[in-house]
Write an enzyme that holds these catalytic residues in place. Structure first.
Site, short mmCIF file in Angstrom:
data_model
loop_
_atom_site.label_atom_id
_atom_site.label_comp_id
_atom_site.label_asym_id
_atom_site.label_seq_id
_atom_site.Cartn_x
_atom_site.Cartn_y
_atom_site.Cartn_z
N GLU A 66 0.82 -1.21 0.00
CA GLU A 66 0.00 0.00 0.00
C GLU A 66 0.85 1.25 0.00
OE1 GLU A 66 -4.00 -0.43 2.34
OE2 GLU A 66 -2.51 -1.76 3.19
N CYS B 108 3.56 8.52 0.95
CA CYS B 108 3.91 7.62 2.05
C CYS B 108 4.03 6.21 1.47
CB CYS B 108 2.81 7.69 3.12
SG CYS B 108 3.10 6.56 4.47
N CYS C 54 3.64 -6.42 8.56
CA CYS C 54 4.69 -5.96 9.48
C CYS C 54 4.82 -6.98 10.61
CB CYS C 54 4.32 -4.60 10.07
SG CYS C 54 5.61 -3.94 11.16
N CYS D 291 2.60 -3.49 17.23
CA CYS D 291 2.09 -2.27 17.86
C CYS D 291 0.57 -2.38 17.96
CB CYS D 291 2.49 -1.04 17.05
SG CYS D 291 4.26 -0.97 16.74
N CYS E 75 -2.01 -0.28 15.73
CA CYS E 75 -1.80 -0.26 14.28
C CYS E 75 -2.46 -1.47 13.62
CB CYS E 75 -0.30 -0.27 14.01
SG CYS E 75 0.09 -0.42 12.27
N GLY F 267 4.91 -1.74 7.45
CA GLY F 267 6.22 -2.33 7.69
C GLY F 267 7.13 -1.48 8.55
N GLU F 268 8.15 -2.14 9.07
CA GLU F 268 9.19 -1.47 9.85
C GLU F 268 10.39 -1.31 8.91
OE1 GLU F 268 10.20 0.04 12.87
OE2 GLU F 268 11.98 0.12 11.60
N SER G 83 10.50 6.41 9.33
CA SER G 83 10.08 6.28 10.72
C SER G 83 10.34 4.86 11.22
CB SER G 83 8.58 6.58 10.80
OG SER G 83 8.08 6.23 12.05
N SER H 269 8.98 6.47 16.30
CA SER H 269 7.62 6.34 16.81
C SER H 269 7.73 5.93 18.27
CB SER H 269 6.88 5.28 15.98
OG SER H 269 5.62 5.08 16.53
N LEU H 270 7.31 6.82 19.18
CA LEU H 270 7.57 6.60 20.61
C LEU H 270 6.31 6.06 21.32
CD1 LEU H 270 9.93 6.86 22.53
CD2 LEU H 270 9.17 9.19 23.06
N ASN I 231 -5.82 7.19 14.63
CA ASN I 231 -6.84 6.99 13.60
C ASN I 231 -7.58 5.70 13.90
OD1 ASN I 231 -6.15 9.23 11.77
ND2 ASN I 231 -4.17 8.18 11.73
N CYS J 208 -2.28 7.08 9.13
CA CYS J 208 -1.26 6.37 9.91
C CYS J 208 -1.87 5.22 10.68
CB CYS J 208 -0.65 7.30 10.94
SG CYS J 208 0.58 8.37 10.28
S1 SF4 Z 1 3.15 1.04 13.69
FE1 SF4 Z 1 4.67 0.59 12.10
S2 SF4 Z 1 6.11 -0.79 13.14
FE2 SF4 Z 1 4.24 -0.80 14.39
S3 SF4 Z 1 3.04 -2.54 13.61
FE3 SF4 Z 1 2.37 -0.69 12.48
S4 SF4 Z 1 3.60 -0.72 10.60
FE4 SF4 Z 1 4.61 -2.09 12.07
#
Ligand code: SF4
Length: 359
Positions: free
Chosen positions: A92, A105, A112, A116, A119, A165-166, A197, A220-221, A300, A343
């Site tokens: 995406e 983006c 991923c 988190c 997410c 993804g990371e 990020s 991303s904290l 979101n 996001c």
């Molecule tokens: S916030 Fe980023 S690192 Fe965390 S699960 Fe979602 S895509 Fe992966």
């Protein structure tokens, strides 16, 4: 075996590739410009090449490996592209029109592996890493859709590696993609227009600190202490805040003029948005002598995630506490929520609204 994906090759690699077909090096430069500067999507469109060579390329290589399945357009103009890779994994990309400069983006992985809890992408798990070619191709398709094939980007587009993804778990392909994109004879998107990020892959933050020509970094904290961060971002159990902040401090020391380093803080109603959390966050940044700015991002919401966004007055109160303690904080405006493009919402979902046929 899959044919080489020429969109993921540097100019030098393309010259080597054409040499393997018995062609002179300047053909490599021509093809590179065709793919990256003119953003052509097929060899047939490269009319500056002899017919015979176009046919030979078609038999031995490919330009495009992503198939665009759907495009969604938000009421705020944001566009979300849902692609499939050649082996059927979702990818995406989001195009965000802005007054001064548009932003794309992009995703670095399909799915991923990190978990988190705020997410939606996390729910896919890791499907696979994307190649440099698949990363660059996302940008090319989005640029062509926004501005037309081969046109110059009107205001110079910014890129953010904040899609699925990371990125730092696919570090080499990410850095390779940034090097391909910065070529003046190609897309010419320099690293200083790219922000990546990470959820906190400490060894790669340290590695990025040693790379001279690099994208801007965002961390991303989401929480100012280990207890809460372990819960929201389980990667914190591997690299807790102390290690993350030490790496951030060293990274900040390596910054050169014009480079940006920021923290992203997703605001979850009643979870990480209290006055006390704001004070803890300011103290944390002071303790590690970090000067980075903080972007506050109202969450979101997306089913079945268990969170709601912090109300506007809470986000503003949080911002004021940070500012009163000398930490610069900005509130980010969510974009493309209605088409699941914002996001943390990328999970390869089809949405009924504003869907359009494949381009
Ligand atoms: S916030 Fe980023 S690192 Fe965390 S699960 Fe979602 S895509 Fe992966």
């Amino acid at each position: 075996m899959q044919s080489p994906h020429l969109t993921g090759l540097s100019q030098a690699e393309l010259s080597d590739f054409v040499a393997s077909l018995g062609e002179p090096a300047y053909r490599g430069r021509q093809i590179f410009a065709g793919i990256q500067a003119r953003r052509l999507r097929s060899f047939a469109d490269m009319t500056d090449l002899p017919n015979e060579l176009r046919e030979k390329l078609g038999e031995n290589a490919t330009i495009s490996t992503l198939t665009l399945e759907s495009r969604y357009i938000s009421s705020d103009g944001t566009r979300r592209y849902l692609f499939k890779t050649h082996d059927d994994y979702p990818v995406e990309t989001v195009f965000i029109p802005e007054e001064r400069r548009d932003t794309i983006c992009f995703s670095s992985q399909s799915g991923c592996p990190l978990q988190c809890t705020f997410c939606l992408t996390a729910q896919l798990g890791l499907l696979r890493n994307l190649t440099s070619g698949e990363i660059v191709e996302q940008i090319i398709v989005a640029l062509n859709d926004a501005y037309g094939v081969g046109t110059r980007t009107p205001r110079g587009t910014n890129l953010v590696g904040m899609g699925a993804g990371e990125p730092f778990l696919n570090f080499d392909e990410l850095i390779k993609a940034t090097r391909i994109m910065k070529e003046p004879s190609g897309l010419h998107i320099v690293p200083n227009r790219i922000t990546v990020s990470t959820a906190g892959i400490v060894p790669r933050i340290r590695e990025l600190a040693t790379i001279p020509d690099r994208p801007h970094l965002a961390i991303s904290l989401a929480a100012p202490n280990d207890e809460l961060r372990n819960e929201l971002m389980p990667i914190n159990k591997k690299w807790p805040i102390e290690q993350l902040m030490a790496a951030c401090r060293d990274f900040e020391k390596s910054l050169k003029r014009g480079e940006r380093f920021t923290f992203e803080y997703v605001m979850l109603d009643g979870v990480n948005d209290s006055d006390e959390h704001a004070r803890q966050l300011a103290n944390l940044l002071h303790r590690y002598r970090l000067h980075a700015k903080v972007n506050l991002i109202p969450h979101n919401p997306a089913e079945p995630l268990p969170y709601q966004p912090s109300p506007r007055d809470r986000v503003e109160a949080f911002q004021q506490i940070l500012e009163s303690k000398g930490v610069h904080a900005f509130i980010r405006r969510p974009r493309g929520q209605d088409i699941l493009a914002a996001c943390g919402q990328l999970a390869a979902r089809t949405t009924p609204r504003s869907s359009e046929a494949v381009l």
